[in-house]
Design a protein around this motif. Structure first.
Motif, PDB file in Angstrom:
ATOM      1  N   SER A  48      58.806   4.830 -71.479  1.00  0.00           N
ATOM      2  CA  SER A  48      58.015   5.516 -70.210  1.00  0.00           C
ATOM      3  C   SER A  48      57.190   6.607 -70.553  1.00  0.00           C
ATOM      4  N   THR A  49      57.248   7.061 -71.828  1.00  0.00           N
ATOM      5  CA  THR A  49      56.373   8.288 -72.294  1.00  0.00           C
ATOM      6  C   THR A  49      55.172   7.867 -73.163  1.00  0.00           C
ATOM      7  N   GLY A  57      66.541   2.083 -82.084  1.00  0.00           N
ATOM      8  CA  GLY A  57      66.189   1.361 -80.902  1.00  0.00           C
ATOM      9  C   GLY A  57      66.475   1.772 -79.539  1.00  0.00           C
ATOM     10  N   LEU A  58      67.527   2.299 -79.475  1.00  0.00           N
ATOM     11  CA  LEU A  58      67.972   2.919 -78.066  1.00  0.00           C
ATOM     12  C   LEU A  58      67.091   4.039 -77.784  1.00  0.00           C
ATOM     13  N   ILE A  59      66.571   4.833 -78.932  1.00  0.00           N
ATOM     14  CA  ILE A  59      65.980   6.136 -78.497  1.00  0.00           C
ATOM     15  C   ILE A  59      64.349   5.530 -77.867  1.00  0.00           C
ATOM     16  N   TYR A  60      63.911   4.528 -78.755  1.00  0.00           N
ATOM     17  CA  TYR A  60      62.652   3.819 -78.385  1.00  0.00           C
ATOM     18  C   TYR A  60      62.759   3.376 -76.794  1.00  0.00           C
ATOM     19  N   VAL A  86      54.995   3.546 -78.146  1.00  0.00           N
ATOM     20  CA  VAL A  86      54.081   2.396 -78.408  1.00  0.00           C
ATOM     21  C   VAL A  86      53.123   2.924 -79.511  1.00  0.00           C
ATOM     22  N   LEU A  87      52.803   4.264 -79.556  1.00  0.00           N
ATOM     23  CA  LEU A  87      51.917   4.841 -80.776  1.00  0.00           C
ATOM     24  C   LEU A  87      52.480   4.693 -81.787  1.00  0.00           C
ATOM     25  N   LEU A  88      53.984   4.947 -82.156  1.00  0.00           N
ATOM     26  CA  LEU A  88      54.835   4.874 -83.245  1.00  0.00           C
ATOM     27  C   LEU A  88      54.845   3.447 -83.789  1.00  0.00           C
ATOM     28  N   SER A  89      54.962   2.620 -82.861  1.00  0.00           N
ATOM     29  CA  SER A  89      54.869   1.034 -83.175  1.00  0.00           C
ATOM     30  C   SER A  89      53.797   0.564 -83.718  1.00  0.00           C
ATOM     31  N   LEU A  90      52.626   1.149 -83.179  1.00  0.00           N
ATOM     32  CA  LEU A  90      51.319   0.874 -83.472  1.00  0.00           C
ATOM     33  C   LEU A  90      51.015   1.173 -85.306  1.00  0.00           C
ATOM     34  N   ILE A 109      59.643  -0.846 -76.786  1.00  0.00           N
ATOM     35  CA  ILE A 109      60.812  -0.734 -76.484  1.00  0.00           C
ATOM     36  C   ILE A 109      61.994  -1.014 -77.527  1.00  0.00           C
ATOM     37  N   GLY A 110      61.436  -0.824 -78.785  1.00  0.00           N
ATOM     38  CA  GLY A 110      62.260  -0.833 -79.912  1.00  0.00           C
ATOM     39  C   GLY A 110      62.750  -2.189 -80.432  1.00  0.00           C
TER      40      GLY A 110
END
Length: 214
Positions: A175-176, A167-170, A180-184, A154-155
């Motif tokens: 829900s997509t 952060g707003l984009i995340y 989560v994948l990017l943050s990993l 959630i950024g």
């Protein structure tokens, strides 16, 4: 003045009975002769570090020389290899340190390789880039790592870093599953950053709303 006499104790440990300053300059010369860029030269702490390009990272591979004096008149030198933003999975950094250790007993013209630090670092934290008016922003690597791991989807880490636009984009795209994948990936990157590199990215530059800090 001739080169100091350096003997090999093990793969990464060497010893000399010569003057400490002479040994320090000798090691610095070899590091540069082998293509390294001096990143740290702290005689008081007994640390000498050089970097090499690794992949797309121009300073990704590091070899650090640690100087000690286990007894009077003896200079003991130990080498370690590491990466700035990666884990030494295949032992490449250690192999580089071993290769440097192998050439250190060889004579070298110290005058031809004066110490030129790419970035002077007399304090425990790196200085702000030249011309920058940004002071240390107080961002902490441990907290950033926790925010990426537990709230990356959630950024939260973007808001903490100052990238509130991202952060707003995340948050909008949570829900997509893409955030989560990017943050990993970001979690692994932040975890592998040295404190120096973390400060350069997050503490000594003005982070904008939609700037991607990588």
């Amino acid at each position: 003045m001739g080169s100091p006499t350096i003997t090999t104790i093990s793969d990464l440990v060497l010893r000399s009975h010569d003057d400490y300053e002479a040994v320090f300059e000798h090691v610095a010369a070899h590091l540069q002769a082998e293509g390294g860029t001096i990143k740290k030269a702290d005689r008081a702490k007994g640390e000498l570090e050089a970097s090499w390009k690794y992949g797309i990272n121009p300073f990704g591979l590091r070899v650090t020389a640690h100087f000690d004096s286990p007894e009077e008149g003896v200079v003991e030198l130990s080498l370690t290899g590491s990466f700035v933003d990666a884990i030494d999975t295949w032992g490449s950094a250690k192999k580089k340190a071993k290769a440097i250790a192998e050439v250190l007993p060889s004579p070298i013209n110290v005058a031809a390789w004066p110490i030129r630090e790419q970035a002077s670092n007399p304090a425990s934290t790196p200085p702000a880039p030249a011309g920058s008016t940004v002071h240390h922003r107080g961002k902490r690597k441990v907290l950033m790592t926790l925010l990426v791991f537990f709230g990356g989807g959630i950024g939260l880490h973007k808001f903490y870093a100052g990238n509130w636009g991202w952060g707003l984009i995340y948050l909008a795209a949570c829900s997509t599953g893409i955030p989560v994948l990017l943050s990993l990936i970001e979690f692994i990157k932040v975890l592998c950053l040295s404190q120096e590199e973390f400060d350069k990215r997050y503490n000594y530059q003005a982070v904008r709303a939609f700037q991607w800090v990588w």
